[in-house]
Design an enzyme around this catalytic site. Sequence first.
Site, PDB file in Angstrom:
ATOM      1  N   MET A 204      -8.936  27.681 -26.113  1.00 43.21           N
ATOM      2  CA  MET A 204      -9.862  26.578 -26.235  1.00 43.21           C
ATOM      3  C   MET A 204     -11.226  27.030 -25.705  1.00 43.21           C
ATOM      4  O   MET A 204     -12.085  27.409 -26.431  1.00 43.21           O
ATOM      5  CB  MET A 204      -9.363  25.401 -25.401  1.00 43.21           C
ATOM      6  CG  MET A 204      -7.902  25.108 -25.613  1.00 43.21           C
ATOM      7  SD  MET A 204      -7.685  23.872 -26.925  1.00 43.21           S
ATOM      8  CE  MET A 204      -5.931  23.982 -27.197  1.00 43.21           C
ATOM      9  N   CYS A 205     -11.293  27.078 -24.368  1.00 46.73           N
ATOM     10  CA  CYS A 205     -12.573  27.405 -23.755  1.00 46.73           C
ATOM     11  C   CYS A 205     -12.299  28.297 -22.557  1.00 46.73           C
ATOM     12  O   CYS A 205     -11.153  28.593 -22.225  1.00 46.73           O
ATOM     13  CB  CYS A 205     -13.281  26.136 -23.281  1.00 46.73           C
ATOM     14  SG  CYS A 205     -13.422  24.869 -24.550  1.00 46.73           S
ATOM     15  N   ARG A 206     -13.329  28.720 -21.905  1.00 41.96           N
ATOM     16  CA  ARG A 206     -13.259  29.472 -20.642  1.00 41.96           C
ATOM     17  C   ARG A 206     -14.353  28.927 -19.759  1.00 41.96           C
ATOM     18  O   ARG A 206     -15.416  28.559 -20.253  1.00 41.96           O
ATOM     19  CB  ARG A 206     -13.515  30.976 -20.872  1.00 41.96           C
ATOM     20  CG  ARG A 206     -12.599  31.694 -21.874  1.00 41.96           C
ATOM     21  CD  ARG A 206     -11.259  32.068 -21.299  1.00 41.96           C
ATOM     22  NE  ARG A 206     -10.315  30.961 -21.399  1.00 41.96           N
ATOM     23  CZ  ARG A 206      -9.069  31.007 -20.893  1.00 41.96           C
ATOM     24  NH1 ARG A 206      -8.634  32.087 -20.270  1.00 41.96           N
ATOM     25  NH2 ARG A 206      -8.278  29.975 -21.015  1.00 41.96           N
TER      26      ARG A 206
END
Lengths: 282, 282, 282, 282
Positions: free
Chosen positions: B1-3
């Site tokens: 998804m994201c970091r």
Amino acid sequence: MCRWLAYSGTPVLLETILYRPRHSLIDQSLHARLGVETTNGDGFGVGWYADARDGPGVIRDVSPAWNNRNLREIASHVRSPLFFAHIRASTGTAVQQTNCHPFRHGRWMWMHNGAITDFHRLRRDLALAVDPVLFSQIEGSTDSEIMFFLALTFGLDQDPPGAVARMTGLVERLGREHGVRFPLQMTVAVTDGERTWAFRHSSEGNSRSLFFSSRVETLRKLHPDVTFLQEVSDGTRLIVSEPLGDLPGAWNEVPEGSYLVVHPGTDEPGRDHLRAFTPAEP
Amino acid sequence: MCRWLAYSGTPVLLETILYRPRHSLIDQSLHARLGVETTNGDGFGVGWYADARDGPGVIRDVSPAWNNRNLREIASHVRSPLFFAHIRASTGTAVQQTNCHPFRHGRWMWMHNGAITDFHRLRRDLALAVDPVLFSQIEGSTDSEIMFFLALTFGLDQDPPGAVARMTGLVERLGREHGVRFPLQMTVAVTDGERTWAFRHSSEGNSRSLFFSSRVETLRKLHPDVTFLQEVSDGTRLIVSEPLGDLPGAWNEVPEGSYLVVHPGTDEPGRDHLRAFTPAEP
Amino acid sequence: MCRWLAYSGTPVLLETILYRPRHSLIDQSLHARLGVETTNGDGFGVGWYADARDGPGVIRDVSPAWNNRNLREIASHVRSPLFFAHIRASTGTAVQQTNCHPFRHGRWMWMHNGAITDFHRLRRDLALAVDPVLFSQIEGSTDSEIMFFLALTFGLDQDPPGAVARMTGLVERLGREHGVRFPLQMTVAVTDGERTWAFRHSSEGNSRSLFFSSRVETLRKLHPDVTFLQEVSDGTRLIVSEPLGDLPGAWNEVPEGSYLVVHPGTDEPGRDHLRAFTPAEP
Amino acid sequence: MCRWLAYSGTPVLLETILYRPRHSLIDQSLHARLGVETTNGDGFGVGWYADARDGPGVIRDVSPAWNNRNLREIASHVRSPLFFAHIRASTGTAVQQTNCHPFRHGRWMWMHNGAITDFHRLRRDLALAVDPVLFSQIEGSTDSEIMFFLALTFGLDQDPPGAVARMTGLVERLGREHGVRFPLQMTVAVTDGERTWAFRHSSEGNSRSLFFSSRVETLRKLHPDVTFLQEVSDGTRLIVSEPLGDLPGAWNEVPEGSYLVVHPGTDEPGRDHLRAFTPAEP
């Protein structure tokens, strides 16, 4: 606020309408004359039908229309019998693609110039009135998009003028309930790819400007030297926030509190196609 | 998804943390190792406090972090004792500035990696649970922003872990009511400019990765040659979606179903500052 | 064409100068009064020194300054004793980050309002006159950037007024060789992070407007109630394309064919720091 | 570096080729298999001919192709018999529209994957070799654009393979003069709207991958169930940096040091249309 135009008629390259007129929409993005702001540089959008059976293609961008090269490329290579174009002047909501007009749903397109007064106070109540199934498709944060989803909720598919009247009625009622004196100011265009409806309404009875072009037949007689008029069909029609030029006899104001229907294939729109527009209870 | 990453401690140029480590967040934007996607190129954000008394500055952009020159300029000229950075991999919602993290409200910042399962089905119910006064400030269309507004609604200002627990509890309950088996997957960081809380939770008990750095004191003994460790205070701490390098002993996993509090000024966070995290009824 | 401002003096939040004045640069991006265009919406840039020993940070973006949220964030969180800001109105060259001002080379920054007449015809000859080692660092396609690289070629580092005079001389000569009657129209600001030089020159002797602020000492006496004047040092100075407001006595025109040096630390710039500017043979 | 594709044949919606194949160019923007980088997210471009008599429309943007909604709109509403598409992975030059491929000049389009080694050292000499009349039309800072302008300088209009050979010869010679062992690495596609030429060359004899599709006639026999093959003409052809899928028999490597000509209207390209490619002295 914003400026827009709706074209329907003989298929033309978009640039014929978007770039070539002296006071084209591109020119209006820098030098609008009748708008609240002279500059409309907070994004733009163009939606066009390649074919009435398909849904429209919609290009939207946060950059100003006047310096966008991709818009120019599309305008000089895409031909369409029915298209919408919109240039935005944000009144505070984010400059983002999902806040640019036209909005699309299925085969429908919607664009708007105006504002719901104190929208931040009405936003939640309006959002709650949107069909729960449609709610999750709201992507931006404008009043214009919510107005579209309300119209969809109130039967746009079956009865466009009725749906817009009910949307308008709801905004008027909720606004008054929140103590807003003049809740709505709008000129709206909506199309299903065949017919286009254009509405001019404001609580105050002093709406943003809206014009439609005269019958091509009439204009040809007045201006036999204007090539463009020779090239387009009788049913070709433009509806615009402000006139694209000053050709005598070319532009007629849509009266306050009325709406217009344009349908190039089957009828001859004109004065007689203007009808009174009154908000209705949803 | 994201970091994402959250830094607090000795004021440093943002680039020290954002660009210099071997597997920096910028490197993760192209080559994440522990994420669902290797590429996190759908926008980024950085929020920093210049001074704890002021609210944070927040820069967000839809471009990938790896090629954004303005981010590099800011990172090499802005120094801060507490900052958040986030790189986004959209799971479908629009790539727009208002969907980029961190989100801000007053002195608070919030960022998130994860997702509410079937968010489009829950979105309306969740939005309705947001305090009506806050509702109109929602600008984007992500689950992450709604989660933030729910936490604000449930008392973030007074009791951050309690507010996040109540937000989580609501998502879990509404999800189950909609027949979703595992409604939530999240790692969240939130800060008021002094303390930072980081939560790791998922309905499934199998959350996205989350790590925090070891005590600087300990690391200095292990790695006397690492200059950075000599330059920062004992209370300096990083919380990250994935380790920024492979320095032995530097990174510890935040256990499933727990949260961490970091407060450089007044305490010494460590294993003992990890607490169990359980969703609560709002 | 464009509008710009150069500030040096007491460190201030950028917003103090960029957003707060009545006719701020942000206001000028929509409503310039003295420029060729009222709208300057084809990108912007801000360059600031955090510390005179480091090079400047430079943020540039193709969006209009008036709607750029990141600019507002930086302006309200970054403090600097010397900064440049520029808003662009393209005269045809691409709207891209590398065409936005200020340009930077090492510790130097450069910005420009004006144009080389028939630049497309002179561009190659001008580019060839750039030091071959510097040539490959040209990133954009503007006359302004080439002018900067020519000044660097002609000794900006050792003798700024001389280098600018030689650049100007070359443009004038090449222009005339190509049959251009009035080859150059310019107001240029350049700084090394300590001193700022501002030039006003045009072949025609009718240059774009340029103003500098009066001595703070004098202004304080005239306007004892203006808080800002109490907060800044005597050496604080602004150079602007057009005045930021209409405070009586605040603004002085830089005379045609002259240049100004500002150096807050060591001298008291004023009328006596205006010197004649004449193009020189390179 | 980059990935590209060139289509010519039966008019199709761009999305048929750009989005639908399993390992489409859009998929390659995130997950290239044969490129130097797996991510090609530094901008994209699509150029198409609506009609062979008009020049192409060219859309270019700095955002990644995978999340660009406007690209998807154009791809699903524009039909063309000949189009180029390119996704970029910058090797350091600015991420800006004028550095995105395809480049256009008149009716010509050009796109490139590869690099001139130590381009910053050769850039000036290469730029000087461009026809002075064309020089001022260079808008970006890439080696690819200069290569295009050199090919135009060396007679692209009259003799495309010869012009490309002379451009290549110049790069090879200037590179060696600057002490570069392997000056060039390239796969180039160029079209005039009717014919497409694709070149594979590198100084080292180890060029970036390049493939062309097999005869539609042959593929139909091999794969009678693939609908697309039934819908397109015999002369339909794809040239790609890497195969769009793994249909057995569909893809053939363009051999090292050779070029291909495709012309749907008048011939049947195939193995016999591959010719040796050797750099020539300009």
